[in-house]
Design a protein around this motif. Structure first.
Motif, PDB file in Angstrom:
ATOM      1  N   ILE A  51      -2.622 -53.352  34.383  1.00 52.93           N
ATOM      2  CA  ILE A  51      -2.322 -52.150  35.146  1.00 52.93           C
ATOM      3  C   ILE A  51      -0.808 -52.114  35.322  1.00 52.93           C
ATOM      4  O   ILE A  51      -0.221 -53.005  35.935  1.00 52.93           O
ATOM      5  CB  ILE A  51      -3.042 -52.143  36.503  1.00 52.93           C
ATOM      6  N   LEU A  52      -0.184 -51.099  34.753  1.00 52.98           N
ATOM      7  CA  LEU A  52       1.271 -50.992  34.771  1.00 52.98           C
ATOM      8  C   LEU A  52       1.733 -50.455  36.120  1.00 52.98           C
ATOM      9  O   LEU A  52       1.079 -49.601  36.721  1.00 52.98           O
ATOM     10  CB  LEU A  52       1.736 -50.085  33.635  1.00 52.98           C
ATOM     11  N   HIS A  53       2.892 -50.964  36.584  1.00 60.37           N
ATOM     12  CA  HIS A  53       3.415 -50.568  37.891  1.00 60.37           C
ATOM     13  C   HIS A  53       4.890 -50.899  37.967  1.00 60.37           C
ATOM     14  O   HIS A  53       5.414 -51.657  37.145  1.00 60.37           O
ATOM     15  CB  HIS A  53       2.659 -51.293  39.018  1.00 60.37           C
ATOM     16  N   ARG A  54       5.530 -50.337  38.959  1.00 61.75           N
ATOM     17  CA  ARG A  54       6.935 -50.665  39.214  1.00 61.75           C
ATOM     18  C   ARG A  54       6.989 -52.002  39.944  1.00 61.75           C
ATOM     19  O   ARG A  54       6.059 -52.376  40.648  1.00 61.75           O
ATOM     20  CB  ARG A  54       7.578 -49.584  40.063  1.00 61.75           C
ATOM     21  N   ASN A  55       8.087 -52.691  39.809  1.00 62.70           N
ATOM     22  CA  ASN A  55       8.237 -54.003  40.443  1.00 62.70           C
ATOM     23  C   ASN A  55       8.478 -53.933  41.949  1.00 62.70           C
ATOM     24  O   ASN A  55       8.576 -54.959  42.599  1.00 62.70           O
ATOM     25  CB  ASN A  55       9.370 -54.787  39.781  1.00 62.70           C
ATOM     26  N   ASP A  56       8.568 -52.734  42.505  1.00 60.82           N
ATOM     27  CA  ASP A  56       8.822 -52.616  43.945  1.00 60.82           C
ATOM     28  C   ASP A  56       7.549 -52.699  44.781  1.00 60.82           C
ATOM     29  O   ASP A  56       7.579 -52.542  45.994  1.00 60.82           O
ATOM     30  CB  ASP A  56       9.579 -51.325  44.257  1.00 60.82           C
ATOM     31  N   GLY A  57       6.397 -52.923  44.138  1.00 59.73           N
ATOM     32  CA  GLY A  57       5.142 -53.064  44.858  1.00 59.73           C
ATOM     33  C   GLY A  57       4.475 -51.753  45.214  1.00 59.73           C
ATOM     34  O   GLY A  57       3.428 -51.747  45.849  1.00 59.73           O
TER      35      GLY A  57
END
Length: 116
Positions: A51-57
């Protein structure tokens, strides 16, 4: 009986990236449903789902950046087929359907082009 079978199949794939348990419930269910149905029909047996996401949570739920005409909310997941072929990014919708290329129908099957 079918629930046990689908759960067993689902557990064979590795879930990576954003923790699916942290997804909003509708998208958690949709991702699991898509991996059991649409992804298997599109790519065959699934090795892993990232699941792709930004590293900022922040939540991975967003509008498509690839197809800006599609205003529906999605999650993006990189799905790696078990046969070793190239992983592809799929867009998964709240209803459990998904696409993996522009023009792909939002459904569980591999009917590839809209209007075909």
């Amino acid at each position: 009986m079918s629930r046990a079978f689908s759960t067993a199949r689902q557990n064979l794939a590795r879930w990576l990236g954003y923790n699916k348990e942290l997804l909003p419930p509708v998208f958690k269910d949709a991702a699991e449903r898509y991996v059991e149905n649409g992804a298997v029909q599109k790519v065959g047996k699934v090795d892993s789902i990232e699941i792709l996401h930004r590293n900022d949570g922040s939540s991975p739920v967003h509008q498509s950046h690839f197809n800006r005409l599609d205003k529906a909310m999605i999650i993006s997941a990189r799905i790696s087929p078990a046969d070793g072929s190239r992983p592809r990014t799929h867009h998964i919708y709240a209803d459990g359907t998904g696409t993996f290329k522009k023009g792909d129908k939002r459904e569980y099957s591999t009917s590839s082009e809209q209007g075909a």
